[in-house]
Structure formats: structure tokens, C-alpha cells
Design an enzyme around this catalytic site. Structure first.
Site: not given
Length: 376
Positions: A186, A188-190
Site C-alpha cells: 500500500f 504508505n509502506k516502505s
């Protein structure tokens, strides 16, 4: 590079690192004419397998899909129980419900986010079919203790590591500790593909089963041997993910640098505590979490919002989600440690390239608030 196309006068809590390489990769995939699951997806799987050290990686179109498939691949269904943490995103509990099983909630460790072997042990019954820990906020649980407990009872550990790509447990990448780990991509992930997820595992049979289930239960074209799902990851997203995978280590390192500056600042600030990272863990720094007195958290979030600093209140324990509380009769007393911790948590901005001047602005705004209101 752009950071999610967002105006930089307001400091976002998270911001994907996307550049011309991702745009060119997507364009090239479209130009070549094959945009559904294919060669790019296989290459992306290989890249994530290399990052985690796992033998297999199986891409799907969301992290939620990977959890669903993991449970389905183990034949878990009605009458079965799956132990999950009370403090998690809603996908964890929903995946258990998708297969008709019963979620059993384990409370959080004191001073942290994650379940532990001690909070899980009394919950195991003859109906327990799996333990599904969560690397909450990118911090691994104690996998060795969980694996030992699971082995005593002959059940698998299936990890919801959605936020933990790039984290390490006892010096090794998260992705090889449990029978399988699920990651999310998603925004907002790394690393991100917008939407998407992947399971990594060393279990050959499980990997084969997951590949069948994600593709409508097919073994060979139009030969359906299972009740499967349409969970394929398209190549156009995998092309972006392949570029992002090359950035993964740098992204985590850059966020760790921001985290160290925050750690130093908050160590000297009464009333503000940085989230505890156990000795065995290196966080992926999915988010940077501070803990304040419960009566100060919401006013502090409002204060920061007024100064153009975005925050998040983290995921509420599933015990207080309206649908799930009604269905299972959960209440504030069900997992009290998780609820008490949630009421103190505030996520503050952390992302690669967050300017030091903005970091200082965030710290000063929190300090000024605490100085005026008191530490609580």
C-alpha cells in the site's frame, strides 16, 4: 522525485518515494502490451524473495488477499480458531472471518504493540489452527518464542508482516522466521505498488498452493481444481514494484536516520516516550510512534494539525471496532493492555527525504505543547 504529488508546505505523516524510473517502468509495460500478471510479476517476486532471503515469493493484488489465501491454503474454516493480536489493522481479523474461522484475540505486551508467546499460550485450544502475529508498526515480535510455542502444539505461525519489509529479527530479514510472511505494498509502506501484497515462504508445497489459489484455482489453463480467487497482481503494478524493490534498503536506512534524530530529541522531553524497540528487532520504521498521556493525545494531534503537521492515531484495537465488537461481544475489557496502549499512541511524520528543518519543526511543536500543557 515527487512525494505522492502532495504540497510540501504541509508535512504529511507518510509519503511514497516515486520517481521517473517508476513512471518509465509503467509506461514500458503498457507499451509492450502485456499488463496483467506475467514476466514483470515474476521478476518482482524474485526481487522480494532476494530481499527477504525466502525461497518463494507469491504476489497478489493486496495484502488482505495474501492473508486470505494463507488461511485458505491451510484448510482453515468453520469451527477452527486463529489467534491474532487485538492491536492490528482490520485486515487481519477480516481474513479469519473470510474463511469462516473464529478470531481469538491476544493482548499486547506491556509497553509495546505486539502479542507474545505468554499472551498467546493460554488461548490455545484443541480448535486452534494457526497463530497469526503482526509486526505492528514494522517491529517484529519474538518469533523464536512464538515458533517454539507453535511447535509444541503442531500449528503454523503465519505472520502478517504487512508493515515490516526491511525490518530485521535477530539480524536477519523479516520473511524467514515464520512458515510464511505476508507483506503489503500500500502507498504508505516502505515500497509501494499503490495496492498489492506478497507472501514469502520456504515451504514448496505451500507456495504451489498459493499460486493456484490466487489464479482462480487453476492448474493449467481453464482447469480449475480448487475454489480459487482472482487475486493476481498485474504486471503494470509489478513493474513499479520492481523499481521500488531496488530502493527498499535505502528507504529503510533513510527512515532509520530520521528515527535516530527523533529518538535523541524525545529522550530529553518529559511526557513523551518513543515506542520501545526490543533488542532483537530492527524496525522497518513504517511509522514513528510516540506515547503521551491519554488525555493529551487528541489535543496534541489537533495542535499539530493546526500547525500543518499531519499525524495518525494508529489502528484502534479490533475489540472496539463496531461490527466486530457487536458480533463477538468484545468490549474495552477484552484486551485491556492493547486499548490502554492505543489511547497513548500518536504517529508522527517519517519518510525518506523528510528535511531536517521539518523534523525540527515537528519536535519543537510537540515540545511547546507539552511545555504549556504539562506532561500529563
Amino acid at each position: 522525485m515527487t512525494r505522492g504529488g502532495r504540497a510540501m508546505d504541509r508535512i504529511p505523516v507518510a509519503s511514497p518515494l516515486l520517481g521517473e524510473e517508476e513512471a518509465q517502468a509503467a509506461h514500458e509495460t503498457v507499451r509492450q502490451g502485456w499488463i496483467t500478471m506475467g514476466a514483470k510479476t515474476r521478476a518482482f517476486e524474485d526481487a522480494v524473495a532476494a530481499l527477504t532471503g525466502a525461497r518463494h515469493a507469491i504476489a497478489m493484488n493486496s495484502g488482505t488477499a495474501t492473508l486470505h489465501c494463507l488461511l485458505a491454503a491451510h484448510g482453515i474454516g468453520p469451527g477452527d480458531e486463529v489467534i491474532i493480536p487485538a492491536m492490528t489493522y482490520i485486515s487481519t481479523v477480516n481474513a479469519v472471518l473470510y474463511v469462516g474461522a473464529t478470531p481469538v484475540l491476544a493482548d499486547s505486551e506491556a509497553g509495546g504493540f505486539n502479542l507474545t508467546a505468554d499472551t498467546v499460550r493460554p488461548l490455545i485450544t484443541a480448535r486452534t489452527r494457526a497463530i497469526m502475529p503482526v509486526d505492528m508498526n514494522g517491529v517484529p515480535p519474538d518469533y523464536d518464542a512464538l515458533a517454539a510455542l507453535a511447535a509444541e502444539h503442531g500449528i503454523p505461525v503465519l505472520a502478517d508482516s504487512a508493515e515490516a519489509l526491511g525490518a530485521r529479527y535477530r539480524g536477519r530479514p523479516v520473511g524467514i522466521q515464520a512458515q510464511a510472511h505476508s507483506f503489503s505494498f500500500f502507498a504508505n509502506k516502505s515500497i509501494t505498488t499503490g495496492e498489492g501484497g506478497m507472501v514469502v515462504t520456504d515451504d514448496d508445497a505451500l507456495a504451489d498452493e498459493l499460486r493456484i489459489l490466487r489464479n482462480q484455482g487453476q492448474e493449467g489453463r481453464y482447469h480449475h481444481t480448487r475454489l480459487g480467487f482472482n487475486y493476481r497482481m498485474p504486471d503494470i503494478l509489478s513493474a513499479i514494484g520492481l523499481v521500488q524493490a531496488g530502493r527498499a534498503e535505502g528507504v529503510v536506512a533513510a527512515k532509520a536516520t530520521v528515527a535516530r534524530r527523533y529518538d535523541q530529541a524525545f529522550a530529553a522531553m518529559p511526557g513523551v516516550t518513543a515506542a520501545r524497540i526490543p533488542d532483537w528487532a530492527q524496525s522497518s520504521w513504517y511509522l514513528y510512534v510516540i506515547l503521551v498521556a491519554p488525555e493529551l493525545r487528541d489535543p496534541l494531534a489537533a495542535h499539530l494539525d493546526g500547525l500543518g503537521i499531519e499525524t495518525r492515531l494508529s489502528f484502534p484495537p479490533v475489540t472496539i471496532q463496531p461490527y466486530h465488537a457487536r458480533r463477538f461481544g468484545w468490549s474495552d475489557a477484552t484486551c485491556p493492555q492493547a486499548l490502554a496502549t492505543f489511547r497513548r499512541l500518536l504517529d508522527i511524520p517519517i519518510w525518506p527525504g523528510l528535511p531536517e528543518a521539518d523534523q525540527d519543526r515537528i519536535v519543537e511543536a510537540i515540545f511547546d505543547f507539552i511545555a504549556k500543557r504539562g506532561p500529563g
